[in-house]
Design a protein around this motif. Structure first.
Motif, PDB file in Angstrom:
ATOM      1  N   VAL A  83      37.504  45.596  43.010  1.00  0.00           N
ATOM      2  CA  VAL A  83      37.111  44.428  42.732  1.00  0.00           C
ATOM      3  C   VAL A  83      38.206  43.568  41.834  1.00  0.00           C
ATOM      4  O   VAL A  83      38.475  42.591  41.929  1.00  0.00           O
ATOM      5  CB  VAL A  83      36.032  43.633  42.987  1.00  0.00           C
TER       6      VAL A  83
ATOM      7  N   PRO B 250      33.931  38.413  38.915  1.00  0.00           N
ATOM      8  CA  PRO B 250      32.931  39.533  40.211  1.00  0.00           C
ATOM      9  C   PRO B 250      31.588  39.092  40.528  1.00  0.00           C
ATOM     10  O   PRO B 250      30.579  38.114  39.400  1.00  0.00           O
ATOM     11  CB  PRO B 250      33.046  40.465  38.918  1.00  0.00           C
TER      12      PRO B 250
ATOM     13  N   GLY C  63      31.402  42.435  44.673  1.00  0.00           N
ATOM     14  CA  GLY C  63      32.547  41.550  45.350  1.00  0.00           C
ATOM     15  C   GLY C  63      32.848  39.466  44.392  1.00  0.00           C
ATOM     16  O   GLY C  63      33.110  40.666  43.268  1.00  0.00           O
TER      17      GLY C  63
END
Length: 290
Positions: free
Chosen positions: A176, A241, A249
């Protein structure tokens, strides 16, 4: 403490479980809360002395409310299902929170659940996710135990193809972070290296019209997804994040307004699916984690 307060206390002990059932059934945070609240209203109007198993009674009520809600949904067209992204559950990046969300269901799975029929979804959620017997499921859905078993079996076959993300949370967070860094810098090659060749990007903006802040779309293939990701470069500085349904995610917040939520599914360290919710009216109902 009077009887009403005692009943309210007993209900609160089951609220988290009921919310989990409702969310997996409906894929909507607000509708799940409404279903749980409806269960409380029905309980408050009932005679507690006639309820032998309060947890089972409440689960039945919530499940039937959700089933009715699913059956009444008529606004979503079949051809929009490919770009529909269910409501995410947002939480801050916290190791304790990650542990608490260990049994969470990722958005990729929620997307698949949303394509099941109402009865299939109920049977699968209640039996496969929450361990209810087929006798219990049958009573809720209004069918025989054999029919309930068949519903769950059909749902299971459809769910088997759902993307399952890698279990290494640390690696997920690294990917991510790398994806966000490459998006900010517009690094085409770095983005491409993170993606599975057959990656799917699903963006739900609530509209397929060409005007407005965003457009719903379904994009397949690494090259096409990279090109799409690069169009979001201007929002990358506002993206940070977050935990999305318990998994690493990202979310985009501009001037205190939630503008988007991005969920990544990884397999063998590569991104295989990206689900983005950019439907502003729906995002308004989601609390922004600290």
């Amino acid at each position: 403490m009077d009887d009403f307060d005692q009943l309210a206390g007993q209900f609160e002990q089951h609220r988290t479980q009921l919310r989990s059932v409702a969310y997996r059934m409906l894929g909507s945070v607000s509708e799940a809360e409404d279903a749980v609240q409806e269960a409380w209203l029905r309980l408050s109007r009932s005679d507690p002395g006639e309820i032998q198993n309060l947890g089972g009674w409440l689960t039945t009520v919530v499940s039937r409310v959700c089933l009715d809600q699913l059956r009444s949904r008529k606004t979503r067209r079949e051809d929009s299902l490919d770009v529909f992204v269910p409501d995410p559950i947002l939480s801050p990046l916290d190791p304790a929170e990650e542990a608490a969300q260990a049994d969470a269901v990722g958005l990729a799975m929620m997307v698949v659940l949303d394509k099941l029929s109402p009865a299939e979804r109920l049977a699968f959620v209640l039996h496969d996710m929450f361990g209810l017997s087929f006798d219990e499921v049958a009573e809720i859905v209004g069918k025989t135990p054999a029919a309930a078993r068949q519903l769950a079996s059909r749902a299971r076959r459809r769910v088997q193809g759902a993307p399952i993300t890698d279990s290494d949370v640390t690696r997920q967070r690294e990917v991510v972070d790398a994806f966000l860094a490459a998006s900010r810098s517009g690094d085409f090659e770095a983005l491409l290296s993170l993606l599975d060749p057959d990656v799917v990007l699903r963006a739900d903006a609530g509209t397929t019209e060409s005007h407005g802040p965003a457009v719903s779309k379904l994009v397949r293939g690494a090259l096409a997804v990279v090109e799409q990701a690069l169009t979001f470069t201007r929002l990358a500085p506002h993206t940070r994040p977050a935990l999305i349904n318990g998994y690493p995610g990202a979310m985009t917040v501009v001037n205190g307004t939630l503008m988007g939520v991005m969920d990544l599914t990884l397999h063998n360290g590569k991104i295989t699916e990206i689900n983005i919710l950019a439907d502003l009216p729906r995002l308004e109902s989601l609390p922004i984690p600290a």
